[in-house]
Write a protein that holds these residues in place. Structure first.
Motif, PDB file in Angstrom:
ATOM      1  N   GLY A  45       0.810  -1.220   0.000  1.00  0.00           N
ATOM      2  CA  GLY A  45       0.000   0.000   0.000  1.00  0.00           C
ATOM      3  C   GLY A  45       0.835   1.258   0.000  1.00  0.00           C
ATOM      4  N   GLU A  46       0.228   2.310   0.509  1.00  0.00           N
ATOM      5  CA  GLU A  46       0.796   3.651   0.405  1.00  0.00           C
ATOM      6  C   GLU A  46       2.134   3.821   1.148  1.00  0.00           C
ATOM      7  N   PRO A  47       2.444   3.042   2.198  1.00  0.00           N
ATOM      8  CA  PRO A  47       3.757   3.197   2.832  1.00  0.00           C
ATOM      9  C   PRO A  47       4.923   2.950   1.877  1.00  0.00           C
ATOM     10  N   ILE A  48       4.714   2.102   0.876  1.00  0.00           N
ATOM     11  CA  ILE A  48       5.798   1.847  -0.086  1.00  0.00           C
ATOM     12  C   ILE A  48       6.035   3.088  -0.955  1.00  0.00           C
ATOM     13  N   VAL A  49       4.961   3.768  -1.317  1.00  0.00           N
ATOM     14  CA  VAL A  49       5.110   5.014  -2.087  1.00  0.00           C
ATOM     15  C   VAL A  49       5.877   6.031  -1.245  1.00  0.00           C
ATOM     16  N   ARG A  50       5.515   6.128   0.010  1.00  0.00           N
ATOM     17  CA  ARG A  50       6.176   7.102   0.893  1.00  0.00           C
ATOM     18  C   ARG A  50       7.659   6.756   1.054  1.00  0.00           C
ATOM     19  N   ALA A  51       7.948   5.474   1.162  1.00  0.00           N
ATOM     20  CA  ALA A  51       9.341   5.050   1.346  1.00  0.00           C
ATOM     21  C   ALA A  51      10.177   5.307   0.088  1.00  0.00           C
ATOM     22  N   LEU A  52       9.550   5.186  -1.081  1.00  0.00           N
ATOM     23  CA  LEU A  52      10.313   5.366  -2.324  1.00  0.00           C
ATOM     24  C   LEU A  52      10.467   6.830  -2.713  1.00  0.00           C
ATOM     25  N   ARG A  53       9.585   7.681  -2.188  1.00  0.00           N
ATOM     26  CA  ARG A  53       9.585   9.084  -2.636  1.00  0.00           C
ATOM     27  C   ARG A  53      10.970   9.743  -2.535  1.00  0.00           C
ATOM     28  N   PRO A  54      11.682   9.585  -1.411  1.00  0.00           N
ATOM     29  CA  PRO A  54      13.013  10.222  -1.350  1.00  0.00           C
ATOM     30  C   PRO A  54      14.092   9.472  -2.121  1.00  0.00           C
ATOM     31  N   VAL A  55      13.787   8.320  -2.634  1.00  0.00           N
ATOM     32  CA  VAL A  55      14.799   7.468  -3.274  1.00  0.00           C
ATOM     33  C   VAL A  55      15.022   7.857  -4.727  1.00  0.00           C
ATOM     34  N   THR A  56      14.005   8.429  -5.370  1.00  0.00           N
ATOM     35  CA  THR A  56      14.112   8.689  -6.808  1.00  0.00           C
ATOM     36  C   THR A  56      13.481  10.034  -7.167  1.00  0.00           C
ATOM     37  N   ARG A  57      14.021  10.623  -8.241  1.00  0.00           N
ATOM     38  CA  ARG A  57      13.406  11.837  -8.760  1.00  0.00           C
ATOM     39  C   ARG A  57      12.376  11.527  -9.835  1.00  0.00           C
ATOM     40  N   LEU A  58      12.295  10.276 -10.238  1.00  0.00           N
ATOM     41  CA  LEU A  58      11.344   9.897 -11.293  1.00  0.00           C
ATOM     42  C   LEU A  58       9.911   9.977 -10.776  1.00  0.00           C
ATOM     43  N   PRO A  59       8.970  10.263 -11.679  1.00  0.00           N
ATOM     44  CA  PRO A  59       7.566  10.229 -11.276  1.00  0.00           C
ATOM     45  C   PRO A  59       7.164   8.843 -10.775  1.00  0.00           C
ATOM     46  N   LEU A  60       6.427   8.820  -9.666  1.00  0.00           N
ATOM     47  CA  LEU A  60       5.874   7.568  -9.143  1.00  0.00           C
ATOM     48  C   LEU A  60       4.456   7.427  -9.694  1.00  0.00           C
ATOM     49  N   ASP A  61       4.301   6.409 -10.516  1.00  0.00           N
ATOM     50  CA  ASP A  61       3.079   6.176 -11.293  1.00  0.00           C
ATOM     51  C   ASP A  61       2.310   5.042 -10.614  1.00  0.00           C
ATOM     52  N   VAL A  62       1.282   5.413  -9.873  1.00  0.00           N
ATOM     53  CA  VAL A  62       0.608   4.445  -9.000  1.00  0.00           C
ATOM     54  C   VAL A  62      -0.634   3.874  -9.692  1.00  0.00           C
ATOM     55  N   HIS A  63      -0.658   2.572  -9.844  1.00  0.00           N
ATOM     56  CA  HIS A  63      -1.761   1.851 -10.481  1.00  0.00           C
ATOM     57  C   HIS A  63      -2.553   1.160  -9.380  1.00  0.00           C
ATOM     58  N   LEU A  64      -3.750   1.689  -9.110  1.00  0.00           N
ATOM     59  CA  LEU A  64      -4.549   1.186  -7.990  1.00  0.00           C
ATOM     60  C   LEU A  64      -5.503   0.102  -8.469  1.00  0.00           C
ATOM     61  N   MET A  65      -5.216  -1.127  -8.072  1.00  0.00           N
ATOM     62  CA  MET A  65      -6.126  -2.248  -8.330  1.00  0.00           C
ATOM     63  C   MET A  65      -6.837  -2.533  -7.020  1.00  0.00           C
ATOM     64  N   ILE A  66      -7.641  -1.562  -6.591  1.00  0.00           N
ATOM     65  CA  ILE A  66      -8.305  -1.635  -5.287  1.00  0.00           C
ATOM     66  C   ILE A  66      -9.743  -1.129  -5.402  1.00  0.00           C
ATOM     67  N   GLU A  67     -10.590  -1.672  -4.561  1.00  0.00           N
ATOM     68  CA  GLU A  67     -11.990  -1.278  -4.546  1.00  0.00           C
ATOM     69  C   GLU A  67     -12.533  -1.431  -3.123  1.00  0.00           C
ATOM     70  N   PRO A  68     -13.088  -0.365  -2.527  1.00  0.00           N
ATOM     71  CA  PRO A  68     -13.277   0.963  -3.089  1.00  0.00           C
ATOM     72  C   PRO A  68     -11.955   1.698  -3.229  1.00  0.00           C
ATOM     73  N   VAL A  69     -11.941   2.690  -4.099  1.00  0.00           N
ATOM     74  CA  VAL A  69     -10.709   3.421  -4.350  1.00  0.00           C
ATOM     75  C   VAL A  69     -10.752   4.829  -3.751  1.00  0.00           C
ATOM     76  N   ASP A  70     -11.953   5.433  -3.741  1.00  0.00           N
ATOM     77  CA  ASP A  70     -12.040   6.843  -3.320  1.00  0.00           C
ATOM     78  C   ASP A  70     -11.467   7.137  -1.936  1.00  0.00           C
ATOM     79  N   PRO A  71     -11.691   6.259  -0.929  1.00  0.00           N
ATOM     80  CA  PRO A  71     -11.187   6.599   0.406  1.00  0.00           C
ATOM     81  C   PRO A  71      -9.666   6.626   0.510  1.00  0.00           C
ATOM     82  N   HIS A  72      -8.958   6.150  -0.509  1.00  0.00           N
ATOM     83  CA  HIS A  72      -7.502   6.011  -0.412  1.00  0.00           C
ATOM     84  C   HIS A  72      -6.709   7.034  -1.217  1.00  0.00           C
ATOM     85  N   LEU A  73      -7.409   7.852  -2.009  1.00  0.00           N
ATOM     86  CA  LEU A  73      -6.702   8.749  -2.933  1.00  0.00           C
ATOM     87  C   LEU A  73      -5.807   9.731  -2.191  1.00  0.00           C
ATOM     88  N   GLU A  74      -6.352  10.316  -1.132  1.00  0.00           N
ATOM     89  CA  GLU A  74      -5.614  11.337  -0.405  1.00  0.00           C
ATOM     90  C   GLU A  74      -4.311  10.773   0.167  1.00  0.00           C
TER      91      GLU A  74
END
Ligand code: DX5
Ligand code: ZN
Length: 217
Positions: A45-74
């Protein structure tokens, strides 16, 4: 562009795998989030995005295969996602969900399962800056590319060409040096590849080079 999917990376050394992809010429880092409900497997989940954010300058392109999705966007936006791609099947109101992603300052993306008719996404195309054509059934890496999705790639390309603004046509699933050329000729601009990039004998950079060559050829 080449977007390595970390789903096939070695999770025990994820940071260095992502650095290797960046040094090897990757354009985006594709992050596959699976919930064990919309798709059978659970990835992370989102902790992996947070952990990778300082590791790279490349855009992090998140593909959400989750339902419901709306509660997790923020949470994914706050963690540092640069784009968030949702499944048209995973929200009761795709327009609202895509708008919510834009409002969070994140590039909105839209995708669909191979079995969903392509017209299901037509009403929302103008709200999507990334349109992802799945070329396998979402849920795991290492599956075979579905060539019957090639006409769909061409159809989406034609529709996107008629719209204003910067938009990316992405393909995901079974892309390797044998299948990338056909996808690019059909109109794909962003090649997601997991098993063709990570865990290869020649290393990550050589694998990315191979895909780029296949895209050009
Ligand atoms: C599949 C994921 C893909 C996956 C691709 O559900 O969306 O991003 O990692 O893996 P490969 O490139 O191995 O088909
Ligand atoms: Zn994906």
């Amino acid at each position: 562009m080449i977007a390595p999917s970390i789903l096939s990376a070695n999770f025990a050394s994820l940071g260095s795998q992502v650095r290797e992809a960046e040094a090897g010429g990757a354009d985006w880092i594709h992050v596959d989030v699976m919930d064990g409900h919309f798709v059978p497997q659970i990835s992370f989940g989102e902790p992996i995005v947070r952990a990778l954010r300082p590791v790279t300058r490349l855009p992090l392109d998140v593909h959400l295969m989750i339902e419901p999705v709306d509660p997790h966007l923020e949470a994914f936006a706050a963690a540092g996602a640069d784009s968030i791609t949702i499944h048209v099947e995973a929200t009761p109101d795709p327009a609202r969900t895509l708008q919510a992603i834009s409002d969070l300052g994140v590039r909105p993306g839209l995708t669909l399962r191979p079995g969903t008719p392509v017209w299901a996404i037509w009403p929302y195309l103008d709200l999507a800056e990334v349109v992802l054509v799945m070329t396998v059934e979402p849920g795991r890496g290492g599956q075979a590319f579905m060539p019957d999705m090639l006409p769909r790639i061409a159809q989406v390309a034609e529709r996107l060409a008629a719209l204003d603004g910067e938009r990316w046509l992405q393909v995901d699933g079974g892309l390797n040096s044998a299948t990338t050329g056909a996808a690019v000729r059909a109109g794909a601009q962003v090649i997601v590849a997991g098993s063709a990039v990570f865990g290869r004998e020649g290393g990550v950079a050589a694998a990315i080079d191979g895909l780029r060559g296949a895209a050009a050829g």
